[in-house]
Design an enzyme around this catalytic site. Structure first.
Site, short mmCIF file in Angstrom:
data_model
loop_
_atom_site.label_atom_id
_atom_site.label_comp_id
_atom_site.label_asym_id
_atom_site.label_seq_id
_atom_site.Cartn_x
_atom_site.Cartn_y
_atom_site.Cartn_z
N HIS A 158 0.83 -1.22 0.00
CA HIS A 158 0.00 0.00 0.00
C HIS A 158 0.86 1.27 0.00
O HIS A 158 0.50 2.27 0.60
CB HIS A 158 -0.96 -0.02 1.19
CG HIS A 158 -0.28 -0.09 2.52
ND1 HIS A 158 -0.82 -0.71 3.62
CD2 HIS A 158 0.91 0.39 2.95
CE1 HIS A 158 0.00 -0.60 4.64
NE2 HIS A 158 1.06 0.08 4.25
N HIS A 205 -0.81 4.50 9.96
CA HIS A 205 0.59 4.95 10.05
C HIS A 205 0.68 6.24 10.84
O HIS A 205 1.00 7.30 10.29
CB HIS A 205 1.17 5.17 8.65
CG HIS A 205 1.10 3.97 7.76
ND1 HIS A 205 -0.05 3.56 7.13
CD2 HIS A 205 2.07 3.09 7.38
CE1 HIS A 205 0.20 2.48 6.41
NE2 HIS A 205 1.47 2.17 6.53
N HIS A 343 10.35 -3.95 3.40
CA HIS A 343 10.82 -2.56 3.34
C HIS A 343 11.27 -2.09 4.72
O HIS A 343 10.76 -2.53 5.74
CB HIS A 343 9.80 -1.59 2.74
CG HIS A 343 8.47 -1.42 3.43
ND1 HIS A 343 7.64 -2.46 3.76
CD2 HIS A 343 7.79 -0.30 3.80
CE1 HIS A 343 6.52 -1.99 4.30
NE2 HIS A 343 6.58 -0.67 4.35
N GLU A 390 4.50 -5.12 8.63
CA GLU A 390 3.13 -4.92 8.14
C GLU A 390 2.51 -6.21 7.60
O GLU A 390 1.28 -6.33 7.54
CB GLU A 390 3.10 -3.87 7.01
CG GLU A 390 3.41 -2.47 7.48
CD GLU A 390 3.33 -1.44 6.35
OE1 GLU A 390 3.14 -0.26 6.65
OE2 GLU A 390 3.48 -1.82 5.16
C1 DHB Z 1 6.47 3.35 1.98
C2 DHB Z 1 5.84 2.12 2.14
C3 DHB Z 1 4.82 1.95 3.09
O1 DHB Z 1 4.16 0.78 3.32
C4 DHB Z 1 4.47 3.03 3.89
O2 DHB Z 1 3.47 2.84 4.78
C5 DHB Z 1 5.09 4.25 3.75
C6 DHB Z 1 6.11 4.41 2.80
C7 DHB Z 1 7.54 3.54 0.95
O3 DHB Z 1 8.01 2.58 0.36
O4 DHB Z 1 7.90 4.70 0.69
FE FE Z 2 2.79 0.95 5.19
#
Ligand code: DHB
Ligand code: FE
Length: 465
Positions: A158, A205, A343, A390
């Protein structure tokens, strides 16, 4: 299959549950407004004028003007909320409680001084021989032909930059084209398979919830959820319409199933919820409507401790039991899981991507969800980055599927993996429960047969686009 509400008939007693809270929402919120001195002053100066500011039903409004607490309770009021009205009129809790009994203030006070009201003759068990029910069993099998059918689970990252790419018209740029190519199949599928409601599991978030309150599991029971301003201005997409009746039903069932959800009627929704809607339903302007109603289910993964994959999976099972108990209108329900994949957005290790681990996660989600529930938090964080946590969101939809209740395995309809979108590996999966034959066909054939979708049945590893 009906919901368990053993408290419905306790004499002289109204229990405040999600259904009553829905009925009394504006009445209770009006009561809360009287916690400010300036509002109390305005209310006392002109009650009719003050009440004009609140969308109360005629019965609720009259009950307030009459200061009739029994009538307010019957219309969904709760005594702790309503006590703010009483306090505004200078009434004590004893005066308020006594006013509901039909006794004079003096008689009620004397009764309390004399030891209070005796329970004999005032209990449900005295009236009809009621005895406490045995603890409810948690069904491990699914209901046949339920009115609420859980058809498909959809999983997706997302990333906020995906939403920005759509909002700013950048989807044809080579960088973004590669990301969106993975959703072409889904958009066609989604047009032919529009559910009535999506239970959308995501993580907030630090948007709707800040450090003042850290709820682990939040179920949205409201009518509508505005799109949040996360600092860049709100995304130019429609607000999200809820499904309060089904959400209240789910709350009742899931909490009775030992999951202590936080119920939220008013909250904004951030990219975790809106970007998946955009990915599946495309560009829609603020004046348009999403084609589905949405019940948000937010999981805390911001502040540790966060719930385990196992706990999320079990919540999914409780969710399925709730759907199976629904006796309202026929509904096609999808459950989505969003967030991930690997990530890390922080520190010197930012930018971490683990393609092998991400694909193993998807393999296990499809074929070995119970095994996947054994993976501890450290596994997610160490292998998939701090924000890879997540991915626990994905376990909820999986725990609700037919094969976890003795039914057939899901078909893998679509699978996609791509690096990168912003800082993240994009993972996307659509899997479906076997389509149940109509009851007459089922009788003829003896059991259900899974339907294979076009891109289904490919070996797991090769199915990555
Ligand atoms: C990014 C990915 C995420 O899931 C998020 O909540 C905020 C930023 C990103 O890759 O920039
Ligand atoms: Fe996220």
């Amino acid at each position: 299959m009906a919901l368990d509400k053993p408290y419905k008939n306790v004499p002289g007693t109204i229990i405040f549950d999600a259904e009553m809270a829905r009925k009394g929402y504006h009445l209770n919120q009006f009561s809360m407004s009287l916690m400010k001195p300036e509002n109390r002053e305005r209310f006392l100066a002109d009650q009719e004028a003050y009440l004009d500011e609140w969308p109360l039903s005629p019965k609720q409004r009259q009950a307030v003007l009459d200061m009739d607490l029994n009538a307010m309770m019957a219309e969904g009021g709760n005594i702790y909320f309503l006590s703010k009205i009483g306090a505004t009129h200078g009434l004590s809790f004893q005066q308020m409680a006594g006013s509901m009994t039909g006794m004079s203030e003096a008689a009620y006070r004397d009764m309390m001084i004399g030891g209070g009201r005796r329970p004999e003759g005032n209990r449900l068990k005295d009236l009809d021989g009621w005895t406490p029910p045995a603890p409810g069993e948690k069904s491990e099998t699914m209901r046949e032909n339920p009115p609420a059918r859980f058809t498909s689970a959809l999983y997706t990252s997302h990333v906020p930059a995906i939403g920005a790419a759509m909002d700013l018209g950048k989807t044809e740029e080579p960088y973004w084209k590669k990301v969106f190519s993975g959703y072409e199949w889904t958009r066609k599928w989604a047009k032919e398979n529009t559910p009535d409601v999506v239970i959308l599991v995501y993580n907030d978030h630090a948007t709707a919830f800040d450090s003042s309150i850290i709820p682990t599991f939040v179920l949205g029971t409201g009518e509508e959820y505005p799109v949040a301003d996360e600092g860049y201005g709100p995304r130019p997409v429609p607000d999200v319409k809820g499904y309060p009746e089904l959400a209240a039903h789910i709350a009742q069932s899931v909490i009775q199933d030992d999951f202590d959800l936080t119920l939220v009627n008013e909250m904004v929704v951030d990219h975790g919820l809106t970007v998946p809607l955009s990915l599946v339903y495309g560009e829609l302007g603020v004046d348009e409507e999403w084609p589905v109603r949405v019940i948000p289910l937010a999981v805390n993964v911001v502040q540790y401790p966060v719930p385990s994959g196992r706990r999320c999976y079990e919540l999914g099972k409780a969710l399925r039991r709730a759907l199976d108990k629904w006796d309202g209108p026929e509904l096609n329900v999808q459950i989505w899981g969003t967030g991930g994949m690997s990530h890390q957005l922080q520190g010197p290790r930012a930018g971490l991507i683990n393609e092998e681990w991400d694909n193993a996660f998807m393999d296990h989600l499809i074929a070995d969800p119970l095994g996947l529930t054994e993976w501890p938090h450290m596994e997610y964080v160490d292998e998939a980055g701090s924000e890879g946590i997540e991915l626990v969101d994905w376990l909820i939809a999986r725990g609700a599927m037919d094969d976890q209740f003795g039914g057939g395995s899901p078909t893998v309809d679509h699978r996609f993996y791509h690096v990168p979108a912003s800082n993240t590996a994009v993972g996307h999966l659509v899997i479906s429960n076997p389509v149940a034959p109509k009851s007459d066909e089922a009788a003829a054939e003896g059991q259900s047969a899974p339907v294979q979708a076009e891109s289904a049945d490919r070996p797991l590893a090769e199915a990555n686009a």
